[in-house]
Design an enzyme around this catalytic site. Sequence first.
Site, PDB file in Angstrom:
ATOM      1  N   GLU A   1     -16.039 -27.622 125.701  1.00  0.00           N
ATOM      2  CA  GLU A   1     -15.875 -26.237 125.273  1.00  0.00           C
ATOM      3  C   GLU A   1     -15.791 -25.231 126.423  1.00  0.00           C
ATOM      4  OE1 GLU A   1     -15.320 -25.159 122.309  1.00  0.00           O
ATOM      5  OE2 GLU A   1     -15.707 -26.975 121.143  1.00  0.00           O
TER       6      GLU A   1
ATOM      7  N   SER B   1       8.689 -49.032  92.812  1.00  0.00           N
ATOM      8  CA  SER B   1       9.863 -48.532  92.093  1.00  0.00           C
ATOM      9  C   SER B   1       9.766 -47.058  91.721  1.00  0.00           C
ATOM     10  CB  SER B   1      10.083 -49.366  90.831  1.00  0.00           C
ATOM     11  OG  SER B   1      10.439 -50.690  91.176  1.00  0.00           O
TER      12      SER B   1
END
Length: 683
Positions: free
Chosen positions: A84, A355
């Site tokens: 950070e 399908s």
Amino acid sequence: MLKALKFLVICVICLMIMGASVLYGFSSLFAPPNMDETLIPDAASQFYDINGNVIYTTLSEERRIPVNIDKIPKHVQKAFIAIEDNRFYEHSGIDYRGTARALVSTLSGREVQGGSTITQQLAKNAFLTQERSLTRKIREAFIAKELEHKYTKDEILSMYLNRIYFGQGAYGIESASMYYFDKHVQNLDIAEAATLAAIPKSPNYYNPFENPQESKKRQELVIDQMVKYGFITADQAAQAKAKKMVYSTSHKAKNDPRGYFFDMISQKVIEEVGADALYKGGLKIYTTLDMDMQKAAENAMRHLPSYYTDGKKLTQPQMALAAVDPKTGYVKAMIGGRGQDKFNRATLAVRQPGSAFKPFVYLTAMQNGFTPASIIEDKEEEFAKGWKPQNSDMQWHGKVSLRTALKRSFNVPTIKLAREVGVDKIVANAEKMGISTLVDSGAYSDVNLAMALGGLSKGVNPLEMASAYGVLATNGLYSKPIALLKIVDREGKVLYQAKSQTKRVIDAASAYMTTNMLEDVLVSGTAGGMGIGRPAAGKTGTTDTYIDAWFVGYTPDLSTAVWVGDDNNKPMQRMYGSGAPLSIWHEFMVNALASTPRTGFSNPGVTVPAEPEIKQDEEDKDKDKDAKDAKAEGTKDAKATEKTPSNKAPSVSNKPSSQKKSMKARISEIMGKPTVSTQPTKN
């Protein structure tokens, strides 16, 4: 260019003002009058459904357990500093060097970096909102300077680590340590510390429970940064990376299927206004959820069978349901699983469609001169070396219309049709209709004939499938899915407002003719006899090894995708799309639309040709008779003809390749075990 210039001007102004604050020392004028107390009382936020009813309230009490800095091990502190703010102990609240570096990186087109120090982040989280404005950034700088003037570095780091948000309502390092690892912070090792340090950048995306792959990647980045700045040795880093992480299970959610939707909305709210606003800001959060439809979806889960409990204590198979209003894109109901975990399968699971992908092929055919009455021949053909796909009933049917081929889900005619119209056009249509997970280039591109039967490199997710089928319901209009409508703060100010995104992506005539064919699926096709008492259309889908089963169907008012499958990619017990998925869809749609007026699909002026009279050649009749006579006793029934047989269109390997292969070579190579992802796919 204009955007970059604007960003440059803003950064220069910020740097000038920050510099002035240092030179003249007037940062205290902009700091809050009482920095030791919380000025705004916390309040829970409430979620509302589409009808304005409160349906969920966030935790009114945060999971926050303050801990002194001397209880936080140095390697834990260093993990956060490394990722950070590596110059935390060198700057005086504002890292001008870091800000300049972030500016250069952004303007040069590399990864956008943030220039905020830990002190600035504390200033923002403690005293300011998440508003993205120049004014807020300036105030943040002044408050950071005042914090540095008033408190020591260790005090600032302690306040930061006790306030930062780690997801799931957990604030502060001690709370996060207990939540993720069920241990106190002083007992965390390097690997665990790096895992927690990885989270604050995006508490949802880097959450190890919800996105373990990305969490691990960022954990290793934190560890690399710790080595880079001399906080740990290379040997320590190697050991930390190799450690198998063991997480707490005490947080396991109750079996509430609504939780998937609430978590999804919470993540979106945090992205827009921040975690503090969600858990402490008393927000009013308006969603698209229809509670009557949601209850109908939950009731329909009774059709989901239970086969076994896996090693993660999850009952298999799992399911997902996503229902959207095709005219607006509003998500009206959502089920992301059985409610036993936090992984939302409706939005994050990327599965093989089988399908259920065929309608994209037939839609493209309608755009290229075919009609439902066009004739195509269903007979054996080798499409690539060693690839002779068959139909699920193990028969050839000779000449058939496209309507018959689609409603009965014949495989070979679909492949021939895809070859005729062009696989690139089919993939392009699917992408225009909202399917974002297709691979349209490279060695493992989906632009190949296997795609026609749903053999994809990655797969699809239920929410996008529901939206894509919704394009057919609206005769070609695509509405991007919307679940969060509006965020309002406690003072009535609108912080976020969703914008509708509807556009035409398919011509009306082609969409309508495709719908007209898919209506027959519920009449005399693979879902025959499962109509819902009003005009409806849909398609079954089953993968070859019964790992995934689908039914996606729609009316003019609602488009719904249902997926049933095994998280661990184990075959289910002959589970077809015409089984549990269709039963769930049928019950849900009947009850969800019970109070909705019955309407039909709007014909845009298309004359749909009648079914042709087809006379088979005598030779074809003899072959068909021989095939029927030779049919094995255990042949699948007609209702299951959507399934791709064992000599299937091959599934796609995800192994990397440096060389582009031809379609034939690729199909030959990938005729093995199907690859199906149950984890989020980054696009």
